[in-house]
Structures are given as structure tokens and as C-alpha cells.
Design an enzyme around this catalytic site. Sequence first.
Site, PDB file in Angstrom:
ATOM      1  CG  ASP A   1      81.744  25.481   2.439  1.00 16.98           C
ATOM      2  OD1 ASP A   1      80.740  26.106   2.810  1.00 16.98           O
ATOM      3  OD2 ASP A   1      81.810  24.233   2.401  1.00 16.98           O
ATOM      4  CG  HIS A   2      82.876  24.369   6.513  1.00 12.71           C
ATOM      5  ND1 HIS A   2      82.142  24.184   7.652  1.00 12.71           N
ATOM      6  CD2 HIS A   2      82.258  23.653   5.546  1.00 12.71           C
ATOM      7  CE1 HIS A   2      81.127  23.379   7.389  1.00 12.71           C
ATOM      8  NE2 HIS A   2      81.166  23.049   6.117  1.00 12.71           N
TER       9      HIS A   2
ATOM     10  CG  HIS B   1      80.733  18.017   6.508  1.00 11.73           C
ATOM     11  ND1 HIS B   1      80.786  18.716   7.680  1.00 11.73           N
ATOM     12  CD2 HIS B   1      80.094  18.803   5.617  1.00 11.73           C
ATOM     13  CE1 HIS B   1      80.211  19.893   7.505  1.00 11.73           C
ATOM     14  NE2 HIS B   1      79.779  19.975   6.265  1.00 11.73           N
TER      15      HIS B   1
ATOM     16  CG  ASP C   1      81.399  25.442  10.849  1.00 13.90           C
ATOM     17  OD1 ASP C   1      80.711  25.587  11.882  1.00 13.90           O
ATOM     18  OD2 ASP C   1      81.703  24.326  10.390  1.00 13.90           O
TER      19      ASP C   1
ATOM     20  CD  GLU D   1      77.603  23.841   9.928  1.00 11.39           C
ATOM     21  OE1 GLU D   1      78.170  24.128   8.857  1.00 11.39           O
ATOM     22  OE2 GLU D   1      77.805  22.796  10.555  1.00 11.39           O
TER      23      GLU D   1
ATOM     24  CG  ASN E   1      77.628  23.271   0.648  1.00 14.73           C
ATOM     25  OD1 ASN E   1      76.962  24.107   0.043  1.00 14.73           O
ATOM     26  ND2 ASN E   1      78.353  23.567   1.716  1.00 14.73           N
TER      27      ASN E   1
ATOM     28  CG  HIS F   1      77.145  22.578   4.806  1.00 14.02           C
ATOM     29  ND1 HIS F   1      78.431  23.010   4.847  1.00 14.02           N
ATOM     30  CD2 HIS F   1      76.376  23.674   4.638  1.00 14.02           C
ATOM     31  CE1 HIS F   1      78.448  24.331   4.723  1.00 14.02           C
ATOM     32  NE2 HIS F   1      77.218  24.756   4.603  1.00 14.02           N
TER      33      HIS F   1
END
Length: 280
Positions: free
Chosen positions: A83-84, A179, A105, A135, A229, A207
Amino acid sequence: MKLVPMKDILEIAGKRGIALGAFEFWSFDSAEDAVSAAEELGVPVILQTGALERDFNGGCKRLRVIAETVAADHDVPVALHYDHGVSYEELLEAADAGYTSIMIDASAKPYAENVELTRRIVELSHRYFISNEAELGVMAGNEGAVSRDKERQTRPEEAESFVHETGVDSLAVAIGTAHGLYTFKPQLNIERLKEIKKVVSVPLVLHGGSGTPDDMVRESIRQGIRKVNICTEFVKAFGAAYTAAQAREGFKYSVPSLFGPAKAAGRALAYSKMKLFALK
Ligand SMILES: [Zn+2]
């Protein structure tokens, strides 16, 4: 089962009209919680990590060993997702280690740079026969190594051209979630999501699922979200149960009494989230 490409199980989710849970894991017990709960519910699941979990564990390979070992013991499809990622090199390490999906990302960069870097990651993922996610739009808050103050929601016309220009498998959209834990009252922009869904055919990813009210999450799944997520809430379930058990019973230095309540709380959280995501 063997680890599978994320694209394959997102397709299953699309056919069933549900979303899959993507849980941030860092250990055997956190991976076991997510996968065993998924098996009980009969839904595929995504285990994911970012740079923080990679560094905590000493590299992507060790996390792949955990995910692979846990997946092999359960009769449910599991994807291992990074992720990211913020650079090509970071995602190359994940692909080399055996991850079955990688996310770039570059959403804070100008549109053209996001397209350019995402294209390179799509190519990388194809070379490894794995999946990818990118993203568009900017979410506020902290997740792993990524932290941003201001949000900018995804624009439908940009989403359409972005998917077309990059060939990306799945797209994370910014529609009002943040987030980490919310510092404001969350309000998902469902109208915006509907407009994006009209012009984008790849699975959409939410997200910042932690702390978003259940009814809003349900509505977003009805409108096309296929992956949600869960990071902060999962970690918090472990932390809160660990602390509460010690306060209640005092320190007892055996593994089950010290870590058992946390593991049980993590599993309960994962189970309740996936049950919610799989409701019609
Ligand atoms: Zn995120």
C-alpha cells in the site's frame, strides 16, 4: 491456498456486489486474524503492508513469508498488497519479494507526473504478473509514511482519462474519507462517487475506512467501492485490548494472557468489518 493477484479477487467482489477488506498486518497473529475471519465468512481477503510494516519487520520478504504461510493454512483466496508505495524502487522490492499487488501513490504530484509514474508501475506489475492500484485526488491525514494536510476530491473527468491513460487495474478515490482516525465528522461524497463510477469501469478503492460510519460505507459499496482499507482501526483493536487486559488483570507473563486478548479483539474487528462489506 496460494497467494493470488488482487485483480482476480476484486473481480469476484464485483460479481457479488460486495467489497473486500484490506487489512494492514505486521505479524503472524494479525495476518491470521484477517484470514481466518475471511475463511469463516467465505469472502476473499487482502493482506496489505506499507513502508512502516516493511521496516518494522526488516523487509518485504519476511512479510511475504508470513502472508504465504497463513494463506496456505486457510481455504480462502488471499492477495498480498503493498500500500502507498511512493517510488519505483520501493515497489520493485515488493514485487521481487512476491507481493501479488502493488500500489503507487503519486496523488500529491501534478496530474501528468501521476500518470507517468503510474504507467511505469503498471508495466512493472505486468512483468511480474501481479496487480496494481493507483490514487487520484488527495486524502487528508496520516497513513504509514504518507501524511497530508489538505484534501482534494477526485474529479470524475480526470478519473476517466487517468484510467484510460495508465491502464491501471484499480483506483483509489478521494471522496471525503481521511487516513488515520478522524479529527472531523466524516461525510462521504456519494454523488461524486456515482459520477466517477459512471465513467470508470475498474474496481474503486476506499482508503481511510477506519471510523467511517457503517451506513456510509455500505452506501459506497452499493455505488461501486470494491476494496475498503482498514489500518488504524485494526491496529487500535489490538492496542486497546492489550492495554485493557493488563489494567484488568495485572501483568501475567505468559504469551496467551499477554497477547491473547489483543489477538481476539483483532479477529473480532476483522470479522465485523468483512461481514459489513459483504452485506447486500
Ligand atoms: Zn490509503
